[in-house]
Write an enzyme that holds these catalytic residues in place. Structure first.
Site, short mmCIF file in Angstrom:
data_model
loop_
_atom_site.label_atom_id
_atom_site.label_comp_id
_atom_site.label_asym_id
_atom_site.label_seq_id
_atom_site.Cartn_x
_atom_site.Cartn_y
_atom_site.Cartn_z
CG ASP A 67 -0.38 -0.30 2.52
OD1 ASP A 67 0.86 -0.29 2.62
OD2 ASP A 67 -1.14 -0.53 3.49
CG ASN A 136 -9.90 0.53 10.19
OD1 ASN A 136 -8.99 -0.25 9.92
ND2 ASN A 136 -10.20 1.58 9.44
CG HIS A 138 -6.77 -0.75 7.49
ND1 HIS A 138 -6.73 0.62 7.58
CD2 HIS A 138 -5.55 -1.17 7.93
CE1 HIS A 138 -5.55 1.00 8.04
NE2 HIS A 138 -4.83 -0.06 8.26
CD GLU A 143 -9.24 2.61 5.75
OE1 GLU A 143 -9.22 1.70 6.60
OE2 GLU A 143 -8.80 3.75 5.96
#
Ligand code: GLP
Length: 250
Positions: A67, A136, A138, A143
């Site tokens: 990423d 969270n 991810h 996401e």
């Protein structure tokens, strides 16, 4: 899914490095997805130690960036490509030509994501994806809401991801609002997946990822649908697992 409980972060790092070293030793041209973040730092340090003993350990291997932040200069020291170079690639003497990177300054995010997807295809089959997990849930920058078949793409970062990246950027305001990520669909093509999870702060999300309902709201739950997944988590991270009749750890 193979689940390994490491004693602590050092043990996790050694075990993760061993998985990669075995792969590097068994294939002439392995293709490896590399993550960033704090979690894999120890693994990179262990791999560098192994490279002191076996100087050709990385020769022939290809690496793919998991990423990257979008719309930043490629020489911005905060780019994740720069982070990977500083933390691992440079000291490992891995040539830039062996690394498939996002171009963080690309003017058209959708075109850049398609270029990256094609470049990954050219690099060959992904032999292993090494992943971390965000607070969270991810994976990379997939996401909450990401579909299990999502392609490599540019995404909007959630407020929680912006908050957790604020320290790295100096302030929340400085964190780029968009990022590139290999998609969950792209990652699902890997022959093997290695998820690294460390620390008490990750206990709740690891519990949701391993024992909660499989849902795009917790992207890491998609890993439970893949074939060849190894999770290495330390004792602090596994503290909430196995309490509600969920899978017992072995
Ligand atoms: C970042 C990255 C992820 C990484 C995750 C966890 O936002 N996009 O690829 O896995 O957060 O990072 P850490 O290991 O520092 O907790």
């Amino acid at each position: 899914m193979q689940f390994i409980v490491a004693h602590d972060y050092e043990d996790l790092s050694r075990r993760a490095a061993r998985v990669l070293a075995d792969l590097l030793g068994s294939l002439p041209k392995p293709v490896i997805v590399l993550p960033t973040g704090n979690t894999p730092l120890g693994m990179y340090r262990e791999l560098l130690k192994l490279a002191l003993v076996d100087r050709v350990i990385f020769s022939g291997a290809g690496f793919i960036q998991l990423d990257e932040y979008a719309s930043i200069d490629e020489d911005d020291w905060r780019s994740l490509a720069g982070w990977l170079r500083r933390s691992f690639l440079d000291d490992a003497n891995i040539s830039p030509s062996s690394v498939t990177n996002f171009r963080s300054s690309a003017p058209d995010g959708a075109m850049e994501a398609s270029r990256m997807e094609r470049a990954i295809g050219t690099a060959g089959e992904i032999d292993i994806s090494v992943l971390g997990i965000g607070l969270n849930g991810h994976i990379g920058f997939n996401e909450p809401g990401s579909a299990a078949d999502s392609p490599t793409r540019i995404v909007q970062l959630t407020p929680q991801s912006i908050r957790s990246n604020a320290e790295y950027w100096g302030s929340e305001a400085a964190v780029p609002r968009q990022a590139y990520t290999l998609g969950l669909g792209t990652l699902s093509r890997a022959r093997r997946t290695l998820l690294l999870v460390s620390g008490a702060a990750k206990a709740q999300i690891l519990h949701a990822a391993m024992e909660g309902s499989v849902t795009p709201q917790v992207p890491a739950t998609f890993l439970r649908q893949l074939q060849n997944v190894t999770v290495i988590a330390d004792r602090e991270a596994v503290a909430l697992l196995g309490r509600e009749g969920g899978p017992r750890l072995c």
